[in-house]
Design an enzyme around this catalytic site. Structure first.
Site, PDB file in Angstrom:
ATOM      1  N   HIS A  91      -5.008  -0.509   5.784  1.00  0.00           N
ATOM      2  CA  HIS A  91      -4.857   0.432   6.607  1.00  0.00           C
ATOM      3  C   HIS A  91      -5.211  -0.425   7.805  1.00  0.00           C
ATOM      4  O   HIS A  91      -5.968   0.475   8.491  1.00  0.00           O
ATOM      5  CB  HIS A  91      -4.782   1.336   6.812  1.00  0.00           C
ATOM      6  CG  HIS A  91      -5.599   2.338   5.832  1.00  0.00           C
ATOM      7  ND1 HIS A  91      -6.269   1.710   6.161  1.00  0.00           N
ATOM      8  CD2 HIS A  91      -5.368   3.050   4.570  1.00  0.00           C
ATOM      9  CE1 HIS A  91      -7.168   2.646   5.115  1.00  0.00           C
ATOM     10  NE2 HIS A  91      -6.441   3.315   4.625  1.00  0.00           N
ATOM     11  N   LYS A  98      -8.908  -0.280  -6.178  1.00  0.00           N
ATOM     12  CA  LYS A  98      -8.826  -0.078  -4.914  1.00  0.00           C
ATOM     13  C   LYS A  98     -10.145   0.629  -4.547  1.00  0.00           C
ATOM     14  O   LYS A  98     -11.115   1.426  -5.750  1.00  0.00           O
ATOM     15  CB  LYS A  98      -7.868   1.221  -5.024  1.00  0.00           C
ATOM     16  CG  LYS A  98      -7.743   1.825  -3.571  1.00  0.00           C
ATOM     17  CD  LYS A  98      -7.720   1.108  -2.675  1.00  0.00           C
ATOM     18  CE  LYS A  98      -7.905   2.287  -1.165  1.00  0.00           C
ATOM     19  NZ  LYS A  98      -6.731   2.804  -0.804  1.00  0.00           N
ATOM     20  N   ASP A 147       1.471   2.434   3.516  1.00  0.00           N
ATOM     21  CA  ASP A 147       0.402   4.020   2.611  1.00  0.00           C
ATOM     22  C   ASP A 147       1.239   5.274   3.260  1.00  0.00           C
ATOM     23  O   ASP A 147       1.136   6.129   3.899  1.00  0.00           O
ATOM     24  CB  ASP A 147      -0.779   3.742   4.526  1.00  0.00           C
ATOM     25  CG  ASP A 147      -2.079   4.803   3.819  1.00  0.00           C
ATOM     26  OD1 ASP A 147      -2.284   5.120   2.902  1.00  0.00           O
ATOM     27  OD2 ASP A 147      -2.570   5.366   4.614  1.00  0.00           O
ATOM     28  N   HIS A 163       1.224   5.075  -1.542  1.00  0.00           N
ATOM     29  CA  HIS A 163       1.589   6.250  -2.822  1.00  0.00           C
ATOM     30  C   HIS A 163       2.522   6.869  -2.809  1.00  0.00           C
ATOM     31  O   HIS A 163       3.396   7.513  -1.920  1.00  0.00           O
ATOM     32  CB  HIS A 163       0.297   7.910  -1.280  1.00  0.00           C
ATOM     33  CG  HIS A 163      -0.782   7.050  -1.377  1.00  0.00           C
ATOM     34  ND1 HIS A 163      -2.139   6.780  -1.924  1.00  0.00           N
ATOM     35  CD2 HIS A 163      -1.213   6.559   0.442  1.00  0.00           C
ATOM     36  CE1 HIS A 163      -2.857   7.003  -1.284  1.00  0.00           C
ATOM     37  NE2 HIS A 163      -2.382   6.224  -0.203  1.00  0.00           N
ATOM     38  N   HIS A 209      -9.994   1.120   1.172  1.00  0.00           N
ATOM     39  CA  HIS A 209     -10.324   2.222   2.279  1.00  0.00           C
ATOM     40  C   HIS A 209     -11.338   1.671   2.717  1.00  0.00           C
ATOM     41  O   HIS A 209     -12.793   2.687   2.892  1.00  0.00           O
ATOM     42  CB  HIS A 209      -9.946   3.243   2.254  1.00  0.00           C
ATOM     43  CG  HIS A 209      -9.678   4.377   3.013  1.00  0.00           C
ATOM     44  ND1 HIS A 209      -9.063   5.184   2.814  1.00  0.00           N
ATOM     45  CD2 HIS A 209     -10.743   4.829   4.354  1.00  0.00           C
ATOM     46  CE1 HIS A 209      -9.200   5.723   4.214  1.00  0.00           C
ATOM     47  NE2 HIS A 209     -10.263   5.718   4.770  1.00  0.00           N
ATOM     48  N   HIS A 265       0.675  -1.257  -0.050  1.00  0.00           N
ATOM     49  CA  HIS A 265      -0.382   0.006  -0.103  1.00  0.00           C
ATOM     50  C   HIS A 265       0.648   0.962   0.124  1.00  0.00           C
ATOM     51  O   HIS A 265       1.744   1.752   1.369  1.00  0.00           O
ATOM     52  CB  HIS A 265      -0.478  -0.096   1.262  1.00  0.00           C
ATOM     53  CG  HIS A 265      -1.569   1.227   1.267  1.00  0.00           C
ATOM     54  ND1 HIS A 265      -3.371   0.791   1.782  1.00  0.00           N
ATOM     55  CD2 HIS A 265      -2.065   2.546   0.677  1.00  0.00           C
ATOM     56  CE1 HIS A 265      -3.689   2.238   2.091  1.00  0.00           C
ATOM     57  NE2 HIS A 265      -2.838   3.211   1.194  1.00  0.00           N
TER      58      HIS A 265
END
Length: 372
Positions: free
Chosen positions: A197, A122, A270, A38, A159, A36
């Protein structure tokens, strides 16, 4: 398409045995993956990608750009930009994802599965976090796309928070489990899901009790901090993320799960970069930048409960097995040697503040040049 029977975790043979010296000053494990991550886009890539490439072999790349990555063509183009930002001689592999919307056509899911570079889709509940405005407003509106994800044997990354105003922000993950996730798993019995997460003891219990096709990632910040770290003595914007840091009993439950050896809990940082000005303002962005010290923070967390021998499974094996990918064959070595963390780092024309800025991390990569 990932060649794994639906709902079944594909076991992989061990290729590297964790190695520790007698006093645990050095730790060698199979090179880990980040399930995970970004990276953002544009000029900042050259400042962000090298940190993850230094530590991880592969990473699931989040699609919440502006505009979001909703098509296979956009995901392939984004992947090319990430590859260009890798350091010289790096073999870091971005594993791409599509951003699910109310209107994602099943045909696009089929294209994604055929691409060979897209491994997941996602699901952001609309309004749940950064750049989620185009996310899903009602799961029934994307039922055909969800069925296609299961049929094509891709993974749905979620999420997991409700977004209605009457639910307290500290309870949004727990509410999501029974209100949204349990019906989703029942309605799509072949769908492989990663609840991303985790932040609560309730989520840990839900995953443990769930089917083998349900996995979960855990971040370093949720293993090491609770909401007191965010709020006591003043608000610390660089500790603000979504889902938000929770109670100490939740942190303890997450740490127990991560270190337990359970095969459906695995590493997902994350790591979410934002420029300093976007964090330090009247409405600071959610996201913690951990990429420059990610695996080192996990080592700290595992060491805190005398569980360093379990780090290799959590960081290097469980995620690859769940996604049906081969385990990595090379290794990294961590040394128990404090490293100073800069107060800020370059971020295109701005700067970014990493977790522990101005402080130290207890472990560092051995014999590896810094990525900055």
């Amino acid at each position: 398409m990932i060649d794994v029977p639906a709902g079944i975790i594909k076991a992989a043979p061990a290729r590297a045995v964790p190695c520790y010296n007698a006093d645990m000053e050095r730790l060698t494990i199979t090179r880990p993956d980040d399930w995970h991550l970004h990276l953002r886009d544009g000029p900042v890539l050259e400042h962000v990608v090298p940190w993850s490439a230094e530590r991880f072999a592969r990473a699931i790349i989040m699609p919440n750009l502006t505009p979001p990555i909703t098509t296979t063509a956009a995901a392939e183009a984004y992947r090319d930009r990430i590859l260009l930002a890798r350091p010289a001689n790096s073999a870091f592999e971005p594993l791409m994802t599509l951003y699910l919307t109310d209107n994602t056509p099943p045909a696009e899911i089929e294209k994604a599965a055929a691409s060979g570079c897209i491994h997941a889709v996602k699901l952001y509940p609309a309004g749940a976090t950064t750049h989620s405005d185009a996310g899903v407003t009602d799961l029934s509106r994307c039922a055909d796309a969800l069925a296609a994800i299961a049929e094509q044997n891709l993974t749905l990354c979620i999420h997991g928070e409700v977004t209605h105003d009457h639910t307290d922000i500290f309870d949004r993950e727990a509410a999501f489990l029974n209100e949204r996730l349990a019906p989703l798993l029942a309605d799509h019995p072949r769908l492989r899901v990663v609840l991303e997460h985790l932040t609560t003891a309730a989520a840990v219990d839900f995953v443990r009790a769930g089917p083998e096709r349900l996995g979960a990632t855990i971040t370093p910040q949720h293993l090491l901090m609770n909401r007191n770290d965010l709020l006591v003595g003043g608000i610390r914007p660089h500790y603000y993320c979504l889902p938000i840091l929770k109670r100490e009993r939740d942190r303890e439950a997450l740490l127990e799960a991560a270190t337990s050896g359970h095969p459906r809990f695995f590493l997902g940082t994350d790591s979410a970069p934002h420029p300093r000005g976007a964090k330090e303002n009247a409405c600071g962005c959610a996201g913690i930048f951990t990429a420059p010290l990610a695996i080192e923070l996990y080592a700290e967390a595992f060491e805190s409960v005398n569980a360093l021998p379990s780090l290799a499974g959590f960081a290097s094996h469980h995620g690859a097995d769940f996604y049906g990918l081969p385990r990595n064959t090379d290794v990294i070595t961590l040394e128990r040697r404090p490293r100073d963390i800069p107060a800020e780092l370059p971020y295109a024309r701005e700067t970014i503040v990493p977790l522990r800025a101005g402080g130290q991390v207890a472990w560092q990569l051995a014999d590896t040049p810094s990525a900055n």
